[in-house]
Design a protein around this motif. Structure first.
Motif, PDB file in Angstrom:
ATOM      1  N   THR A  87       0.805  -1.161   0.117  1.00  0.00           N
ATOM      2  CA  THR A  87      -0.015  -0.041  -0.177  1.00  0.00           C
ATOM      3  C   THR A  87       0.606   1.210   0.189  1.00  0.00           C
ATOM      4  O   THR A  87       0.588   2.288  -0.541  1.00  0.00           O
ATOM      5  N   ILE A 107      -3.890  -1.962  -6.680  1.00  0.00           N
ATOM      6  CA  ILE A 107      -3.570  -2.979  -5.501  1.00  0.00           C
ATOM      7  C   ILE A 107      -4.601  -3.940  -5.479  1.00  0.00           C
ATOM      8  O   ILE A 107      -5.735  -3.763  -5.157  1.00  0.00           O
ATOM      9  N   LEU A 145      -4.407  -4.696   0.304  1.00  0.00           N
ATOM     10  CA  LEU A 145      -4.617  -3.237   0.676  1.00  0.00           C
ATOM     11  C   LEU A 145      -5.032  -3.260   2.068  1.00  0.00           C
ATOM     12  O   LEU A 145      -5.713  -4.350   2.830  1.00  0.00           O
TER      13      LEU A 145
END
Length: 398
Positions: A125, A354, A359
């Motif tokens: 992330t 992502i 995430l």
């Protein structure tokens, strides 16, 4: 919606963006901030009248990918490898790589501490927030001296490439870390070989096609190369960069009798036209990307106190790690380059890419846009202040 009205809206968007670019060149306020604000305003107007733009979740990543390809191509076409720049390029490469790694680990630490997520997910992330946006940085330093301007061009372009390659390593499906590294190494070698072949083929087409339409088919071919590479989990963006570098530095690769086959007397003129088309295409894609990104943002997300706190922490991490990376690779005054670290299209696109399993849980939606805006505003203030100080010094010289 009426076709005429749609044409007016699309054409007006391009003209507004062009006006923002002119305003940005005078005020140094990044045009990306103005485009985002316009997108947010459009959202308020459409919500008021009960109108919605369809398929935003599909259009946004598609535009982002096309824009990313064009931006990397534009960056490659701007980089010159000749003229004894090897040490300079290595220094900017070191600055870009060190900056990404430091920033990624510090931001991952922030996510890990604040959100209690496992550190690997925090790193994935954090990676988008560690990448400098060349699309925002390069136009913002046009008024600086040649040395600083050139450094930003090289560093931001390399940051885009390295950030994407690192992101692909982290999310590539593999078993162990060693398997991932080996797979990535093999794919990189394969991409380089394919890139070299494509470079000679496309260079031949540029120099030999006599049809009045030649550049858009070549750009479309690059889109296909990128898309096919992504389907097989290859670092296909590297192929785009290699092509840009190859075309702009043909004197290093095409010598002797090869010139008879791959270059002609009009090549320099053809190259300039290709650069112009790439730049204008990137401008259009970037315009609609940031407008739609602004439109997709709920204004209530920007009023979230927690999102502001995290965004400010990310800003401090970005500037702090950038200071360390520049101090380790550069000599002399770091202003205003220290603050030229905007986040933009690459950050948004990578974040949207992502995989759900990577995430971090509890991530506030407003953090992404706030980080883009804050880093752009800090860059603007630094560049304007530096130019003001330089003007005062030049006026005080007897």
């Amino acid at each position: 919606m009426d076709t005429s009205l749609l044409i007016i809206m699309l054409s007006s968007s391009v003209l507004i963006s062009y006006g923002f670019d002119l305003v940005s060149s005078r005020t140094k306020l990044p045009s990306v901030v103005l485009l985002l604000a316009t997108g947010v305003a459009i959202r308020q107007v459409t919500d008021y009248f009960g109108v919605a733009i369809p398929y935003v979740n599909v259009i946004l990543p598609t535009l982002g990918t096309l824009g990313l390809i064009l931006i990397v191509l534009e960056g490659g076409l701007d980089l010159e490898l000749s003229g004894g720049k090897h040490k300079f390029i290595l220094r900017t490469l070191a600055a870009a790589l060190l900056g990404i790694l430091l920033c990624m680990f510090v931001i991952a630490g922030i996510f890990y501490i604040l959100l209690g997520e496992n550190f690997y997910n925090a790193m994935v992330t954090a990676t988008p927030f560690a990448v400098i946006s060349s699309a925002v940085a390069i136009p913002s330093v046009r008024g600086l001296d040649a040395m600083r301007r050139e450094f930003v061009v090289y560093e931001s372009s390399l940051s885009d490439i390295l950030g994407l390659m690192l992101f692909n390593i982290l999310v590539i499906p593999a078993g162990s870390g060693w398997e991932t590294a080996v797979q990535f190494f093999k794919s990189t070698i394969l991409v380089v070989i394919i890139s070299v072949i494509c470079c000679f083929v496309l260079l031949y087409l540029i120099s030999r096609i006599t049809h009045h339409v030649k550049y858009l088919p070549i750009i479309s071919s690059l889109f296909i190369v990128y898309a096919v590479g992504k389907m097989y989990h290859l670092s296909s963006l590297l192929a785009i960069l290699v092509f840009g570098l190859f075309i702009n530095n043909t004197e290093l690769f095409v010598r002797g009798k090869l010139k008879d086959y791959f270059k002609n007397d009009l090549f320099e003129h053809e190259l300039q036209q290709f650069k112009n088309l790439t730049a204008e295409s990137a401008f259009i894609i970037r315009t609609f990307f940031f407008l739609i990104f602004g439109y997709s943002t709920n204004i209530s997300e920007l009023a979230d106190i927690d999102a502001w706190i995290v965004s400010i922490l990310l800003l401090l991490a970005i500037v702090g790690t950038r200071y360390l990376s520049l101090k380790a690779t550069l000599k002399g005054d770091l202003k205003p380059i220290l603050y030229v670290a905007p986040r933009g299209l690459v950050t948004v696109l990578l974040f949207l890419s992502i995989p759900p399993q990577y995430l971090v849980v509890g991530f506030r939606d407003g953090i992404l846009m706030l980080t883009v805006i804050l880093t752009s505003l800090v860059m603007m203030v630094a560049v304007v202040s530096y130019r003001h100080d330089q003007n005062e010094e030049s006026e005080n010289i007897p």
